[in-house]
Design a protein around this motif. Sequence first.
Motif, mmCIF file in Angstrom:
data_model
loop_
_atom_site.group_PDB
_atom_site.id
_atom_site.type_symbol
_atom_site.label_atom_id
_atom_site.label_comp_id
_atom_site.label_asym_id
_atom_site.label_seq_id
_atom_site.Cartn_x
_atom_site.Cartn_y
_atom_site.Cartn_z
ATOM 1 N N UNK A 49 0.447 -1.404 -0.691
ATOM 2 C CA UNK A 49 -0.466 0.273 -0.356
ATOM 3 C C UNK A 49 1.124 1.551 -0.325
ATOM 4 N N UNK A 50 0.641 2.335 -1.116
ATOM 5 C CA UNK A 50 1.955 3.075 -1.060
ATOM 6 C C UNK A 50 0.292 4.108 -0.348
ATOM 7 N N UNK A 51 0.578 5.856 -0.003
ATOM 8 C CA UNK A 51 0.147 6.495 0.673
ATOM 9 C C UNK A 51 0.754 8.218 0.249
ATOM 10 N N UNK A 52 -0.057 9.010 -0.234
ATOM 11 C CA UNK A 52 0.146 9.973 -1.383
ATOM 12 C C UNK A 52 -0.104 11.169 -0.074
ATOM 13 N N UNK A 53 -0.047 12.492 -0.505
ATOM 14 C CA UNK A 53 -0.588 13.435 0.139
ATOM 15 C C UNK A 53 -2.148 13.776 -0.894
ATOM 16 N N UNK A 54 -2.447 13.291 -1.465
ATOM 17 C CA UNK A 54 -3.722 13.307 -2.406
ATOM 18 C C UNK A 54 -3.336 14.576 -3.883
ATOM 19 N N UNK A 55 -1.666 14.922 -3.743
ATOM 20 C CA UNK A 55 -1.883 16.317 -5.408
ATOM 21 C C UNK A 55 -0.802 15.351 -6.106
ATOM 22 N N UNK A 56 -1.854 15.629 -7.330
ATOM 23 C CA UNK A 56 -1.166 15.153 -8.358
ATOM 24 C C UNK A 56 0.399 15.207 -8.506
ATOM 25 N N UNK A 57 1.196 15.899 -7.906
ATOM 26 C CA UNK A 57 2.783 15.944 -8.198
ATOM 27 C C UNK A 57 3.094 14.821 -6.803
ATOM 28 N N UNK A 58 1.635 15.195 -5.240
ATOM 29 C CA UNK A 58 2.605 14.127 -4.659
ATOM 30 C C UNK A 58 1.958 12.016 -5.695
ATOM 31 N N UNK A 59 1.218 12.214 -6.507
ATOM 32 C CA UNK A 59 0.908 11.050 -6.913
ATOM 33 C C UNK A 59 2.373 10.145 -7.926
ATOM 34 N N UNK A 96 8.497 15.119 -17.417
ATOM 35 C CA UNK A 96 9.092 15.054 -18.523
ATOM 36 C C UNK A 96 9.759 13.699 -18.582
ATOM 37 N N UNK A 97 9.643 12.332 -18.367
ATOM 38 C CA UNK A 97 9.846 11.366 -18.809
ATOM 39 C C UNK A 97 8.250 11.120 -19.789
ATOM 40 N N UNK A 98 7.628 11.589 -18.688
ATOM 41 C CA UNK A 98 5.733 11.080 -19.604
ATOM 42 C C UNK A 98 5.801 11.887 -21.174
ATOM 43 N N UNK A 99 6.530 13.239 -20.874
ATOM 44 C CA UNK A 99 6.531 13.895 -22.164
ATOM 45 C C UNK A 99 7.774 13.480 -23.408
ATOM 46 N N UNK A 100 8.474 12.881 -22.826
ATOM 47 C CA UNK A 100 9.072 12.498 -24.268
ATOM 48 C C UNK A 100 8.210 10.686 -24.583
ATOM 49 N N UNK A 101 7.458 10.310 -24.057
ATOM 50 C CA UNK A 101 6.668 9.277 -24.430
ATOM 51 C C UNK A 101 5.270 9.282 -24.311
ATOM 52 N N UNK A 102 4.323 10.327 -24.760
ATOM 53 C CA UNK A 102 3.245 10.551 -24.697
ATOM 54 C C UNK A 102 2.695 11.621 -25.857
ATOM 55 N N UNK A 103 1.787 11.557 -26.084
ATOM 56 C CA UNK A 103 1.235 13.159 -26.745
ATOM 57 C C UNK A 103 0.440 14.328 -26.061
ATOM 58 N N UNK A 104 0.707 15.490 -25.869
ATOM 59 C CA UNK A 104 0.118 16.522 -25.166
ATOM 60 C C UNK A 104 -1.329 15.834 -25.004
ATOM 61 N N UNK A 105 -2.398 15.477 -26.024
ATOM 62 C CA UNK A 105 -3.487 15.094 -25.615
ATOM 63 C C UNK A 105 -3.333 13.746 -24.653
ATOM 64 N N UNK A 106 -2.845 13.173 -24.655
ATOM 65 C CA UNK A 106 -2.569 11.580 -23.676
ATOM 66 C C UNK A 106 -1.810 12.064 -21.908
ATOM 67 N N UNK A 107 -1.163 13.121 -22.153
ATOM 68 C CA UNK A 107 -0.989 13.940 -21.042
ATOM 69 C C UNK A 107 -1.741 14.469 -20.236
ATOM 70 N N UNK A 108 -3.039 15.530 -20.870
ATOM 71 C CA UNK A 108 -3.869 15.847 -20.637
ATOM 72 C C UNK A 108 -4.784 15.278 -19.904
ATOM 73 N N UNK A 143 -4.465 11.791 -18.865
ATOM 74 C CA UNK A 143 -4.030 11.589 -17.440
ATOM 75 C C UNK A 143 -4.241 12.708 -16.460
ATOM 76 N N UNK A 144 -3.737 14.101 -16.303
ATOM 77 C CA UNK A 144 -4.420 14.912 -15.699
ATOM 78 C C UNK A 144 -6.048 14.314 -15.447
ATOM 79 N N UNK A 145 -6.690 14.786 -16.308
ATOM 80 C CA UNK A 145 -8.004 14.568 -16.074
ATOM 81 C C UNK A 145 -8.646 14.045 -15.436
ATOM 82 N N UNK A 146 -7.615 12.419 -15.989
ATOM 83 C CA UNK A 146 -7.661 11.224 -14.940
ATOM 84 C C UNK A 146 -8.049 10.989 -13.189
ATOM 85 N N UNK A 147 -6.786 12.147 -12.761
ATOM 86 C CA UNK A 147 -6.670 12.600 -11.850
ATOM 87 C C UNK A 147 -7.504 12.907 -10.602
#
Length: 258
Positions: A3-13, A59-71, A73-77
């Motif tokens: 079980x991993x826990x974090x502070x609930x923020x996107x940066x924390x995830x 930054x690693x995700x930006x090298x592997x995913x399109x801007x649409x996919x990154x958006x 991903x954030x919307x899923x959060x």
Amino acid sequence: MQLYTYDGTFEGLLTLLFEAYERKVWPTNIEAEQTAQPALFGQTIAVVTDNDKAARVWKGLQQRLSATALKQLYHTYLWEQPGFEMVIYQFIKLAFDSNENIEGNYTAPCVLQVQQAAKQVHREKHRMEAFVRFQQTTDGLYYAHISPDFNVLPLIVSHFTKRYADQRWAVYDSNRQYGIYYDLSTTRFITFDAAPRKGRGELPAHAKTTAEDAYQKLWQVYFDNVNIPERKNPKLHQRHIPKRYWKYLSEKQPRLLQ
């Protein structure tokens, strides 16, 4: 069980993802620390948010995913539905572990889940932008009270800042107990010491300007006059404006006395 826990923020995830790769210990469950229950079996790993580690993951995700996919991903959060953290984790791990772009890999459940979640959040964002109704307070603030299905406040900041740049306004999400406030120069996130109750968010009489009820009555009269009874199509109407949004609309409120 890990079980991993974090502070609930996107940066924390994102920090959590960095820690999982660094430790080579993969989570079987991820929960925000505010609501997490200690694991009866296995290990609980509490992750402290580190903006540098989060930035490296992004930054690693930006090298592997399109801007649409990154958006998406954030919307899923922002989707916030049960298990959304594990969906994001599975999607990111798949992206890092694959030699090819994964965005069209619909055999992976997480890819389809991210796209579906993002679509729901995007739809809710547009509905909030369309259906929010402001009430003017006695101190000149335009106030709107909302309770969206998803956490769309971060997505509607730009829309309202551009559209209402000439007036002070605030939009408050009673489900998540925070809001956004524009003071004619900057827009910022806010919380209230005494959070407004859930519901339609009607301001008390002493807090509204004397003209507020008159404006609502004028709009109701206009709506009644342009509405053509012979062309009513309740099913089509509810498809475009679901009932859960009616609480925001002046034309759907009880008619004010003349």
